[in-house]
Design an enzyme around this catalytic site. Structure first.
Site, short mmCIF file in Angstrom:
data_model
loop_
_atom_site.label_atom_id
_atom_site.label_comp_id
_atom_site.label_asym_id
_atom_site.label_seq_id
_atom_site.Cartn_x
_atom_site.Cartn_y
_atom_site.Cartn_z
CE1 TYR A 63 -4.96 5.13 2.98
CE2 TYR A 63 -3.58 6.99 3.62
CZ TYR A 63 -4.15 5.76 3.91
OH TYR A 63 -3.92 5.16 5.13
CG PHE A 98 3.43 4.99 3.27
CD1 PHE A 98 4.54 5.31 2.49
CD2 PHE A 98 2.32 5.83 3.20
CE1 PHE A 98 4.54 6.43 1.68
CE2 PHE A 98 2.31 6.96 2.39
CZ PHE A 98 3.42 7.25 1.63
CG ASP A 99 -0.91 5.24 6.50
OD1 ASP A 99 -0.42 4.38 5.76
OD2 ASP A 99 -2.04 5.71 6.37
CB THR A 100 3.25 4.93 11.49
OG1 THR A 100 1.99 4.30 11.77
CG2 THR A 100 3.92 5.31 12.80
NE ARG A 157 -1.98 1.55 3.65
CZ ARG A 157 -2.51 1.95 4.80
NH1 ARG A 157 -3.81 2.08 4.91
NH2 ARG A 157 -1.76 2.20 5.86
#
Length: 409
Positions: free
Chosen positions: A92, A184-186, A74
């Site tokens: 997103y 990735f988000d973190t 992702r």
């Protein structure tokens, strides 16, 4: 005309849910969203008919595009699409649309206006309404507590699949993000926070998808490995966050009569000072059992002075890298000599007057250390690290003056 917003839907083997999701999102944006938009379906290595569904949707729905990546992840999909997008704001959301779409405009409006740099939906803030099982609730809250304890994160919800970022910020921040999966988000949020960027949080209405195929155990283990890797990277200072802060970071508000950054420096210096004083007293008490007071004071103060200078260099005055480190330590030893003179002089004066017990010695040393701490802060601010502060401020002012304004195109 270029879009103001590019909403990315990262998918892997979502042939059933993809079409109703995209059609619902497209209809909502067409009817409710006041700016030009694009929906990008980012298929990362699906093995079912997801790619065919995405291509068909791109043909029949205006403003919908499809991208196919041969590798899974992702984070990889988001990084690829965001890096190549021409929109002013990049967002997103998960394909299950668990988050109510009514939060989309509040999410991206502060980015479109330039007020904020990133925006996240949060299920853990006051005002959020969430429907999910106790297991997922426990895991989510535990993960965010771990982030607060290990990485000092201040944002409330790292895992909600509902985020946005300004394109100019993404262009500078994404090259530093290494993770290609769920972490990735973190990683993006932690780096943004450390660089002094403004993160806007939107309480959301969120309903758990019972058909979610996320492997919770594997994702949790990957997240823990990501936390360990990011902690090491931040600890070694190899990430150029200082330069990013100078380019994009939000500088402290000026206060009349208070030098820039003084309040934060005092708080960080106080925290370092408390830790140094405790370490000093512990070392002194241990050394005092086998040495005289002057020798014990000298060794304890020398050891903690070196550690204190290193900690204040990095934490209080935000100096990164190895340039000037030896010079700063040499100047720190001069500051140490001042502290030694104050504490040793206090001890010498005390012993000329009486033969005090150890408890009285410690009390006098605490008082002398408090005075020495104030002197140490002044010397560090106006002498040891003085050269690092105006330079950073001048660079920040120069970058702010030349930075382009994000507008709606």
């Amino acid at each position: 005309m270029l879009p103001s917003l590019d909403v990315v839907i990262p998918v892997h083997n979502e042939e059933i849910d993809l079409e109703p999701c995209v059609r619902r999102l497209h209809e909502y944006l067409r009817a409710e969203f006041p700016y030009r938009f694009r929906i990008t379906i980012a298929d990362n290595a699906s093995t079912d008919s997801t790619a065919e569904v995405a291509a068909r949707l791109a043909e029949v729905l205006p403003g919908v595009t499809a991208v196919h990546l041969t590798e899974k992840g992702r984070g990889r999909a988001l990084k690829f699409v965001w890096t190549h997008s021409d929109a002013a704001v990049l967002a997103y959301m998960d394909v299950d649309l668990s988050t109510d779409l009514g939060a989309l405009l509040p999410l991206v409006a502060p980015l479109i206006s330039g007020h904020s740099d990133l925006a996240i939906g949060t299920r853990l803030a006051r005002g959020s309404r969430v429907v999910r099982g106790a297991k997922r609730e426990f895991i989510s809250r535990s993960y965010n507590l771990i982030l607060r304890g290990t990485l000092a994160a201040r944002f409330s919800d790292a895992q909600c699949g509902f985020k946005a970022i300004r394109a100019d910020v993404a262009g500078r921040l994404l090259p530093m993000v290494e993770d290609t999966g769920w972490f990735f988000d973190t990683e993006l949020l932690v780096l943004a926070e450390r660089a002094g960027l403004r993160i806007h949080e939107v309480p959301v209405d969120w309903v758990d998808d019972p058909d979610s195929r996320v492997d919770i155990v594997a994702t949790a283990l990957a997240d823990l490995r990501g936390i360990a890797r990011l902690t090491r990277a931040l600890g070694t200072g190899r990430l150029p966050l200082g330069a990013l802060h100078e380019q994009l970071g939000r500088n402290p508000l000026p206060v009349a009569g208070v030098p820039a950054g003084l309040t934060g420096q005092l708080l960080r210096f106080a925290a370092v000072g408390v830790a140094s004083t405790l370490a000093y007293l512990l070392l002194y008490a241990l050394l005092r059992t086998g040495a005289g007071p002057q020798a014990a004071n000298l060794v304890a103060l020398l050891v903690t002075a070196v550690a204190n200078t290193a900690a204040n260099r990095r934490l209080t005055f935000r100096v990164r890298g190895h340039d000037g480190a030896w010079r700063h330590q040499a100047q720190g030893l001069v500051v140490f000599a001042v502290g030694l003179g104050l504490t040793s002089g206090s001890l010498a004066l005390l012993h000329t007057l009486s033969d005090p017990p150890t408890s009285v010695e410690l009390g006098v040393l605490i008082a002398a250390n408090l005075v020495a701490t104030g002197v140490r802060f002044l010397l560090m601010r106006i002498w040891v690290f003085r050269a690092t502060q105006p330079v950073a401020a001048a660079r920040a002012a120069e970058v702010n003056a030349s930075a382009p304004t994000v507008g709606i195109r």
